[in-house]
Write a protein that holds these residues in place. Structure first.
Motif, mmCIF file in Angstrom:
data_model
loop_
_atom_site.group_PDB
_atom_site.id
_atom_site.type_symbol
_atom_site.label_atom_id
_atom_site.label_comp_id
_atom_site.label_asym_id
_atom_site.label_seq_id
_atom_site.Cartn_x
_atom_site.Cartn_y
_atom_site.Cartn_z
ATOM 1 N N HIS A 48 -38.941 -25.632 2.112
ATOM 2 C CA HIS A 48 -39.443 -24.284 1.837
ATOM 3 C C HIS A 48 -38.976 -23.667 0.519
ATOM 4 O O HIS A 48 -39.719 -22.892 -0.092
ATOM 5 C CB HIS A 48 -39.127 -23.356 3.012
ATOM 6 N N TYR A 85 -48.052 -19.943 8.777
ATOM 7 C CA TYR A 85 -47.175 -21.046 8.350
ATOM 8 C C TYR A 85 -45.703 -20.768 8.645
ATOM 9 O O TYR A 85 -44.854 -21.625 8.436
ATOM 10 C CB TYR A 85 -47.355 -21.318 6.841
ATOM 11 N N TYR A 110 -41.707 -29.215 10.420
ATOM 12 C CA TYR A 110 -41.524 -29.218 8.965
ATOM 13 C C TYR A 110 -40.560 -30.317 8.513
ATOM 14 O O TYR A 110 -40.775 -30.970 7.503
ATOM 15 C CB TYR A 110 -41.015 -27.857 8.479
ATOM 16 N N ASP A 143 -42.972 -32.652 6.537
ATOM 17 C CA ASP A 143 -42.882 -32.274 5.117
ATOM 18 C C ASP A 143 -41.551 -32.691 4.500
ATOM 19 O O ASP A 143 -41.471 -32.912 3.310
ATOM 20 C CB ASP A 143 -43.075 -30.758 4.958
ATOM 21 N N THR A 155 -42.288 -20.404 10.694
ATOM 22 C CA THR A 155 -41.768 -21.076 11.895
ATOM 23 C C THR A 155 -41.671 -20.107 13.072
ATOM 24 O O THR A 155 -42.055 -20.456 14.192
ATOM 25 C CB THR A 155 -40.370 -21.674 11.628
#
Lengths: 236, 236
Positions: free
Chosen positions: B137, B26, B192, B196, B28
């Motif tokens: 995050h 997961y 992301y 997300d 980057t």
């Protein structure tokens, strides 16, 4: 080094056109490229871009070449490259068998050079750059430096230097026992922090870092660049 | 992809040892390397380093390999490299004639790939990374994200995307009309932020950037990586 203009090139005896570097001799990123060109013995014309007074790097004709409005830009016949670390990679690769072997001599050397060049870009530069800006460069651009930001920046830098001290206790240079693109890339910002920012003691107190800095900052190429960029001024 | 351990390698039918990648699926930076390995069709073992719960990357045995305590690290026989962008350069160079030509096919292509890979590292990443941290995050690491920092980060990112829109109106990808290491390097953080962080509209409103993102994010390699890293979850 020369700072000739276009018309001078036509009368030059060499039939190989020099590369053209658009930048400023006092700029850290331009200096990174100039030192690389000197180590690889590549002849060049520096076309000065005034980033202080006339802000040439923000004018449309320059933005057409570098859309982010930053220096330097290298022009080598039909190849035009910006971003200083991309330019030094281009020069080191193109002139691999000429001048200083800035990528070392093996695949492993090369991998280590790329690793430490990235550490410079991702760890060292983000730590040192704010300190140099707030201690040295802000006043030159008519701005007030912030001592608190400089202090935080120096704390981060000391942590990076602790790692370097360990690495440099095992090899003379960052990527091994040879001077490389990775060492070279550290010089311009470190020069300003030590010689204009007065922070040499954070290097001096780490013996292996100190020996490394002495070795890389006293190379004839860097001394020649400094004497061109700052005529009349002497550095240790 | 496989996530086998050492003992599985001894029983593998291939005599060529796989490269070993220490990281987290997961992450980057690990994802940047995984995508590169997949594009170059290099078989690898992912050795998972737990950066969330057990903080394996800060333990002495890992620090002996990566003194800054960051992932990923690649081990390829006697060559061990860290820093994701150094690793992808190493892979792309070593396997130049195999898989996707991530450096293009000419010296000029290669110079442009290095240029845009540096732009990703120096302009795009510093703009997008704080937004991804504060929007996506931080909560996963038990910290509270700061919406003000995320907003400033997004403003910077939009300025970078304005430049990209101009560049991508002239070529399909950043370094030219070929998918390269430079495009690849943008994918993990952008994924992301869009999927997300809910910020897809800043890409959608720039038609050339949107077409570029659609093209690079729908590559079979990236889709395969996502299905490995986030089993059961689907992305557009």
């Amino acid at each position: 080094m020369s700072c000739e203009h276009d018309h001078d090139m036509a009368t030059a005896s060499s039939v190989v056109p020099k590369v053209k570097l658009f930048g400023a001799p006092y700029s850290t990123c331009t200096s990174r490229v100039i030192m690389c060109l000197m180590e690889k013995q590549v002849d060049y014309d520096l076309q000065v871009v005034d980033i202080a007074k006339t802000q040439d790097h923000k004018k449309p004709e320059f933005l057409a070449m570098q859309p982010f409005g930053m220096i330097p830009v290298l022009q080598d016949k039909d190849i035009q490259v910006f971003e200083s670390r991309a330019i030094v990679r281009y020069i080191a690769r193109k002139h691999e068998g000429h001048g200083t072997p800035l990528y070392g001599t093996s695949e492993k050397d090369r991998a280590m050079v790329e690793q430490w060049l990235e550490v410079e870009a991702q760890n060292y530069n983000p730590a040192i750059a704010p300190a140099v800006w707030h201690l040295v460069h802000a006043p030159l651009f008519g701005q007030q430096g912030d001592p608190a930001i400089a202090a935080t920046s120096l704390q981060k830098l000391e942590k990076v230097l602790d790692v370097y001290e360990g690495v440099l206790s095992k090899s003379k240079y960052l990527a091994g026992d040879f001077f490389s693109l990775a060492d070279l890339s550290h010089i311009p910002f470190t020069h300003y922090l030590i010689n204009d920012g007065g922070k040499g003691e954070i290097y001096d107190k780490r013996p292996h870092v100190k020996a490394w800095w002495t070795s890389i900052s006293t190379r004839p190429t860097w001394k020649k660049h400094l004497s061109n960029a700052f005529p009349g001024r002497t550095f240790p």
